[in-house]
Design a protein around this motif. Structure first.
Motif, short mmCIF file in Angstrom:
data_model
loop_
_atom_site.label_atom_id
_atom_site.label_comp_id
_atom_site.label_asym_id
_atom_site.label_seq_id
_atom_site.Cartn_x
_atom_site.Cartn_y
_atom_site.Cartn_z
N UNK A 30 0.81 -1.22 0.00
CA UNK A 30 0.00 0.00 0.00
C UNK A 30 0.85 1.27 0.00
N UNK A 31 0.26 2.32 -0.60
CA UNK A 31 0.83 3.67 -0.52
C UNK A 31 -0.27 4.56 0.05
N UNK A 32 0.01 5.20 1.19
CA UNK A 32 -1.02 6.01 1.85
C UNK A 32 -0.48 7.40 2.18
N UNK A 33 -1.35 8.38 2.04
CA UNK A 33 -1.01 9.76 2.39
C UNK A 33 -1.56 10.10 3.76
N UNK A 34 -0.73 10.73 4.59
CA UNK A 34 -1.15 11.23 5.89
C UNK A 34 -1.01 12.75 5.85
N UNK A 35 -2.01 13.46 6.35
CA UNK A 35 -1.99 14.91 6.17
C UNK A 35 -2.29 15.71 7.42
N UNK A 36 -1.79 16.97 7.39
CA UNK A 36 -1.91 17.87 8.55
C UNK A 36 -2.13 19.30 8.07
N UNK A 37 -2.78 20.09 8.91
CA UNK A 37 -3.06 21.48 8.55
C UNK A 37 -1.84 22.37 8.64
N UNK A 38 -0.86 22.01 9.46
CA UNK A 38 0.32 22.86 9.64
C UNK A 38 1.61 22.06 9.47
N UNK A 39 2.67 22.79 9.13
CA UNK A 39 3.99 22.17 9.02
C UNK A 39 4.44 21.63 10.38
N UNK A 40 4.04 22.31 11.45
CA UNK A 40 4.44 21.89 12.80
C UNK A 40 3.88 20.51 13.13
N UNK A 41 2.60 20.28 12.79
CA UNK A 41 2.00 18.97 13.03
C UNK A 41 2.73 17.89 12.22
N UNK A 42 3.05 18.20 10.97
CA UNK A 42 3.77 17.25 10.13
C UNK A 42 5.15 16.96 10.70
N UNK A 43 5.81 18.00 11.21
CA UNK A 43 7.14 17.83 11.81
C UNK A 43 7.08 16.90 13.02
N UNK A 44 6.06 17.08 13.87
CA UNK A 44 5.92 16.21 15.04
C UNK A 44 5.59 14.78 14.61
#
Length: 203
Positions: free
Chosen positions: A57-71
């Motif tokens: 599988x290939x799955x995308x995980x997403x966040x509203x801010x760069x900070x959330x993605x960084x964590x």
């Protein structure tokens, strides 16, 4: 591979959203807390993404801010924490709450996340504590609050452009947000007028 996706929010539930980008619908798994009615269907959104590639599988995980993605990326660096567990943690705790929980050795708060036991929480704290410090955690919290205040005020694009211009001039993001927020009547001013007024606040 995919830094972010900008497009129209077509569908949303507690696990994922579908973003229409030029006729292609991207299903992106998101923290349940991030999209609880905050984003209206049919509006353009920008989601910062992480692409998880597995054999089946290939799955995308997403966040509203760069900070959330960084964590989220930091969480994936912890042995035994996969994308689903990382998403679960950021559904139970904001990025700011997670940072402070790690720095305070608060395993109980982290263990409230689905699928995360106390042993895993303690292991997470052990592996992340050296990568975080209290001063940065407070700075980031202030930046997130200021950004949230500007967003909540529904100010025009000229306000966002002024913040970006100050950042480009070398001012820290937190200071730029604070200065622009102090400018009265910014919504009806040009970018140049906001900049001049904000720079005076920063002297």
């Amino acid at each position: 591979m995919i830094g972010y996706i900008r497009g129209i929010l077509e569908e949303a539930d507690e696990q994922s959203v579908i973003i229409d980008n030029h006729g292609i619908g991207y299903r992106i798994f998101v923290p349940s807390s991030a999209f609880s009615g905050a984003l209206p269907i049919g509006k353009e959104v920008k989601i910062y993404t992480y692409l998880s590639v597995k054999e089946d599988a290939m799955q995308l995980y997403g966040f509203l801010t760069r900070d959330d993605l960084r964590m989220f990326r930091m969480l994936l660096g912890v042995n035994g924490i996969g994308p689903k567990a990382g998403l679960g943690i950021l559904s139970a705790l904001t990025a700011d709450e997670l940072r402070f929980a790690v720095l305070a050795d608060d395993a109980a708060s982290i263990a409230k996340a689905p699928g995360i036991g106390k042993k895993t929480a303690q292991k997470l704290i052990l592996e992340l504590k050296d990568k975080l410090n209290l001063e940065d955690a407070f700075e980031q919290k202030l930046a997130n609050q200021a950004a949230g205040d500007i967003s909540a005020a529904d100010t025009g694009s000229q306000v966002q452009e002024a913040v970006q211009a100050l950042t480009a001039l070398g001012y820290p993001g937190t200071d730029a947000l604070r200065a622009v927020k102090k400018v009265e009547g910014a919504e009806s001013m040009t970018v140049e007028e906001i900049l001049k007024a904000a720079l005076k606040k920063m002297i």
